[in-house]
Motif scaffolding. Structure first.
Motif, PDB file in Angstrom:
ATOM      1  N   VAL A 197      44.516  29.111  52.502  1.00 35.95           N
ATOM      2  CA  VAL A 197      43.238  29.778  52.241  1.00 35.95           C
ATOM      3  C   VAL A 197      42.381  28.940  51.298  1.00 35.95           C
ATOM      4  N   ALA A 198      42.997  28.407  50.249  1.00 34.36           N
ATOM      5  CA  ALA A 198      42.254  27.594  49.278  1.00 34.36           C
ATOM      6  C   ALA A 198      41.647  26.360  49.924  1.00 34.36           C
ATOM      7  N   THR A 199      42.364  25.745  50.859  1.00 33.95           N
ATOM      8  CA  THR A 199      41.867  24.542  51.513  1.00 33.95           C
ATOM      9  C   THR A 199      40.644  24.843  52.371  1.00 33.95           C
ATOM     10  N   VAL A 200      40.703  25.930  53.133  1.00 33.35           N
ATOM     11  CA  VAL A 200      39.556  26.294  53.972  1.00 33.35           C
ATOM     12  C   VAL A 200      38.331  26.591  53.109  1.00 33.35           C
ATOM     13  N   VAL A 201      38.516  27.394  52.077  1.00 31.55           N
ATOM     14  CA  VAL A 201      37.392  27.759  51.205  1.00 31.55           C
ATOM     15  C   VAL A 201      36.843  26.533  50.487  1.00 31.55           C
ATOM     16  N   SER A 202      37.745  25.703  49.972  1.00 31.36           N
ATOM     17  CA  SER A 202      37.315  24.532  49.206  1.00 31.36           C
ATOM     18  C   SER A 202      36.533  23.547  50.050  1.00 31.36           C
ATOM     19  N   ARG A 203      37.037  23.251  51.219  1.00 36.95           N
ATOM     20  CA  ARG A 203      36.398  22.237  52.046  1.00 36.95           C
ATOM     21  C   ARG A 203      35.082  22.728  52.660  1.00 36.95           C
ATOM     22  N   ARG A 204      34.904  24.027  52.744  1.00 38.91           N
ATOM     23  CA  ARG A 204      33.643  24.547  53.277  1.00 38.91           C
ATOM     24  C   ARG A 204      32.582  24.732  52.192  1.00 38.91           C
ATOM     25  N   LYS A 210      30.834  22.415  43.368  1.00 35.93           N
ATOM     26  CA  LYS A 210      31.936  21.546  42.971  1.00 35.93           C
ATOM     27  C   LYS A 210      33.060  22.289  42.278  1.00 35.93           C
ATOM     28  N   TRP A 211      32.769  23.459  41.711  1.00 36.60           N
ATOM     29  CA  TRP A 211      33.780  24.203  40.964  1.00 36.60           C
ATOM     30  C   TRP A 211      34.736  24.972  41.883  1.00 36.60           C
ATOM     31  N   VAL A 212      34.374  25.164  43.141  1.00 40.57           N
ATOM     32  CA  VAL A 212      35.195  25.969  44.045  1.00 40.57           C
ATOM     33  C   VAL A 212      36.597  25.382  44.234  1.00 40.57           C
ATOM     34  N   PRO A 213      36.757  24.085  44.523  1.00 43.64           N
ATOM     35  CA  PRO A 213      38.115  23.554  44.670  1.00 43.64           C
ATOM     36  C   PRO A 213      38.956  23.686  43.409  1.00 43.64           C
TER      37      PRO A 213
END
Length: 256
Positions: A197-204, A210-213
């Motif tokens: 889930v973190a990867t999908v949200v971060s990369r989108r 920039k703080w999302v990842p």
């Protein structure tokens, strides 16, 4: 006279359009991929995504760039499995992390992971943000794909959890016990779901925020560590879970 000229002009124009149409049709028939690349038709995008997908090329046409991270993860997981017999005992006996384990209890973290797609979809629905709704659906798909991989690996490895091993026993003998099945330790389902889930949200959202990842991967790492500190998983279980979650989210779902 003017009417005749108009009719002649119209006839010439229609004849020109007719020839142009047949010319384009013949080009598409002869070079369908080239024409689709220019027009961006869905059929070409689907074929292109399938052809360029990380797992779609497995394993015959992988390049060195594909094999290096896979072999690195495999080597690191093997090293951690060997070290599990030494570090798992420490967390099995430690009591200094009880408050942390209570905050990141299994039920709490599972609920947090499941609520992430729901929150994105709800926010997108009320704000009429299709991008947020699509992110929610992709993250849910990623988590579901991760759980399928987790179940398969659990059935194959059949590993005991550290909490099921007495504190003074040997933690080295934990694989293929024949009685753990779906409740096995290898890999960590919580970690796979969190990182997928973190990867999908971060990369989108990383290009705009920039703080999302930092937040997404930070929370995922905390969830993974909580599984170790609570003796629910060995460190190798969590490490492989994080690698699988990242890979599924990025390559299998987002095709990046």
């Amino acid at each position: 006279m003017a009417c005749a000229r108009s009719c002649c002009g119209a006839a010439s124009f229609m004849q020109f359009r007719h020839k142009e149409f047949h010319s384009r049709t013949n080009r598409i028939r002869r070079y369908p991929i080239r024409a689709a690349r220019r027009t961006g038709t869905p059929s070409f995008r689907i074929r292109q995504t399938t052809r360029n997908g990380f797992f779609a090329r497995f394993p015959s046409s992988w390049s060195t760039a594909n094999w290096v991270p896979v072999l690195t993860v495999a080597a690191a997981t093997t090293g951690l499995v060997i070290a599990d017999q030494y570090d798992a005992g420490y967390f099995r006996r430690a009591t200094s992390l009880n408050s942390f384990n209570s905050a990141f209890f299994s039920t709490n973290t599972a609920a947090g992971i499941l609520l992430a797609p729901v929150a994105f979809y709800s926010a997108g629905y009320f704000s009429k943000d299709d991008y947020a709704k699509q992110t929610a659906l992709l993250s849910a798909e990623s988590a579901l794909d991760g759980e399928i991989v987790d179940v398969v690996l659990k059935l194959i490895s059949d590993r005991r959890r550290p909490s099921a091993i007495p504190k003074t026993s040997n933690f080295a003998d934990s694989f293929v016990e024949g009685k753990n099945h779906f409740n096995g330790s290898f890999p960590s389902a919580h970690t796979i779901a969190a990182f997928s889930v973190a990867t999908v949200v971060s990369r989108r959202y990383a290009p705009r925020h920039k703080w999302v990842p930092v937040v997404a991967y930070g929370l995922s790492a905390a969830i993974g560590f909580s599984r170790i500190s609570a003796s629910a998983h060995f460190p190798s279980d969590v490490f492989l879970g994080a690698a699988l979650g990242y890979s599924i989210g990025r390559f299998a779902v987002l095709h990046q």
